[in-house]
Design an enzyme around this catalytic site. Sequence first.
Site, short mmCIF file in Angstrom:
data_model
loop_
_atom_site.label_atom_id
_atom_site.label_comp_id
_atom_site.label_asym_id
_atom_site.label_seq_id
_atom_site.Cartn_x
_atom_site.Cartn_y
_atom_site.Cartn_z
N ASP A 54 0.84 -1.19 0.00
CA ASP A 54 0.00 0.00 0.00
C ASP A 54 0.88 1.25 0.00
OD1 ASP A 54 -3.15 0.51 1.39
OD2 ASP A 54 -1.75 2.15 1.00
N GLU A 56 -2.65 0.31 -4.33
CA GLU A 56 -2.72 -0.86 -3.47
C GLU A 56 -2.65 -2.12 -4.29
OE1 GLU A 56 -6.24 -0.87 -1.12
OE2 GLU A 56 -5.96 -2.95 -0.50
#
Length: 493
Positions: free
Chosen positions: A221, A313
Site C-alpha cells: 500500500d 494498493e
Amino acid sequence: CSASTGVAGGALPREQKGAPAYCKYWCQYPDQTCIKRTGSPRHRLTAASPTSGSGSGRCAGAGVVLMAEQEEEEVGDGFWEEEGEEEEVYSPEDLKPVAPDTGGDESLRATTAEPGDQDESAKVEGSNTAHLFVFTNDKAGMGKVDKSKVNKVVYEMSKDSAYFAHASSQDKKNDKRIHDLREKLQSLSLSRRSSLASEVSALEIKLEKQRFCRRVCVVVDMDCYYAAVEMRDNPHLRDKPMAVGGIGMISTANYKAREYGVRSAMPGFIALKLCPELIFVRSHFDKYKETSDRVLTVLRQYDPHCRMMSLDEAYLDLTEEVSRRQVEETSSKANLEGGAQMELEEMASRVVAELRAKVQEASGGLTCSAGLAPNFRLAKIASDVKKPNGQCIVPFHREAAIAFLHSMPVRKVGGIGKVMEKTLKEVFGVETVAELFEKRLELFHCLTPKSSHWLLRVALAIHHDDEAKAMAEWKTAVGDGEDAAEATSFQSV
DNA sequence: GCGGATCAC
DNA sequence: GATGGTGATCCGC
C-alpha cells in the site's frame, strides 16, 4: 492508500471484489491486474426479527446487520515520511496499544450496558455523533490529533446541513435494529445456548480444516499516495499542510495536514476550518496512473499475477518466490555448513523489504507499506500497522494469526463498516475481534446463519475460499508423499 | 426483479 | 453554503 476519489477528475471508484474482469475505471489494466484475486461475494446479514423464529430461511422484519466477505483496505493512509524504514514482526505485546478505543473520546463510549430502552433519550446535542462520519475512525499517523476537538468542529460545521439530517435519520433506523437485536439477545435461553455451543464447536472444527498457513500473502500500500506524488513533483509542499482534492471533498492529505485532523473523505470546508492554512492541490490522475504502472512493473517481478486493487494498493502471492529463494539460499549455504533452511518469516520479510526498496526507486522516491500474512484478510490489516514506510509480518502459524487478529478492533476488518461497528458494540459489547470470538454464541443466536458463519471465520482468522484453494494447490505441487502429511498437520487444531 | 442499505475506494 | 460517484451484494418484499 487513502484516497477517496470523488473530487476532481470525476468519480473514480476503486475496483472492488467481484467486479468484472476488466476494470473500466482509473486503473485500466485490460489483463485483469486490477481486480482482486479472490472474488468472493459480499453478503449482507440480517437480524432475525424477534417475532419470527430465527432458524433457517427468511426472517421478516428487522434490518440489516452487515455486509462482508472481503479483505478490503482500510483507507489507512500513513503520513509522509521519507526516512524510518521499519520492519516489524508481529508479537502480541506490540499490538496491545492498537486496541479499540484507547484514544480519548468518551463521547463514543456509549450506552452498551443496559439492553433496555434509551431509544430517543440520547439526543444530547452533538455528544454522540462521531460515528455518523466515515472519516472519524482512527487512521495511521493521526495519533497526536485531539479527536474530541476534531469531532466537535465536524459537528459544528455539519449539524444544520442536509447531510447531517440524513445521516442522523439513517442512524435512527439502525438504532431500531439495534433495539430489536437486543430483545432477541435477551431471549437466549440456557438450553438454546447449549445447543448452539455444540453446533458452533462442530463448525469450528470444520472451519479449522480449511486453515492453511503456508501461503505468503502480501498487501502493498503506497503511503498517502496522491499527496506523495504531488509532493514528489513539488517539494516545497512537503513541509506545509496539503490536501489533494477541493472544497467539496478531500482525497488524500499529507502528514502535516493530518496533524490537524484533516483526512481523506473529509469535506474540504471542514478541513479548512481545522487547518486554515491548508493548501489544496487538484488531482492529476494521469500522473498517479503513470507512477502506478511503474510500481506494477516492479511488483510483477515478484508475482506475475499480482493484482492492483487501485492505483496505490496491490495484492501479491509470494509463496513461490519465497520458496524459490529458500531453496537457493539453502543450496548455496549447504556448501559451507549443514545449511538449515532460512525461516519462512525471515525470508519473506527480506523479499518484501527488497521489493519495497525497488518500488521506492521506481516511483521516484515514494514509500509504501506492506503486510505479510498467511491470508489476505490478515495481510490487509497488517499493511496498516507499520505505516508509513514499514512492514508488518504475521508469522505463518495458527496462533500468531489468531493473536494478531484478536488484538484488532473489529472496524479494521474489511467488510465491517461504521454501521456494523456500532451494532456489534451496542448489542453485544463487542469492540475487538477477540470479543467477537467470545460472543460467538450470542451472534449465532441473533444473526442469520450466513452472518454468524462469516463472523466466526473472521474470529478464527480463517479466510476460507482463499485458504482452501491455496492448500489444495500446495498439496498438488508438493505431491502426495510425506509432505502432504505435513500439509495436514498445518491445519490441525 | 426492485428498492434500500452497506461497504469499499 | 457546503459532505463524491459508482459498483457490488444482499435482504425483504
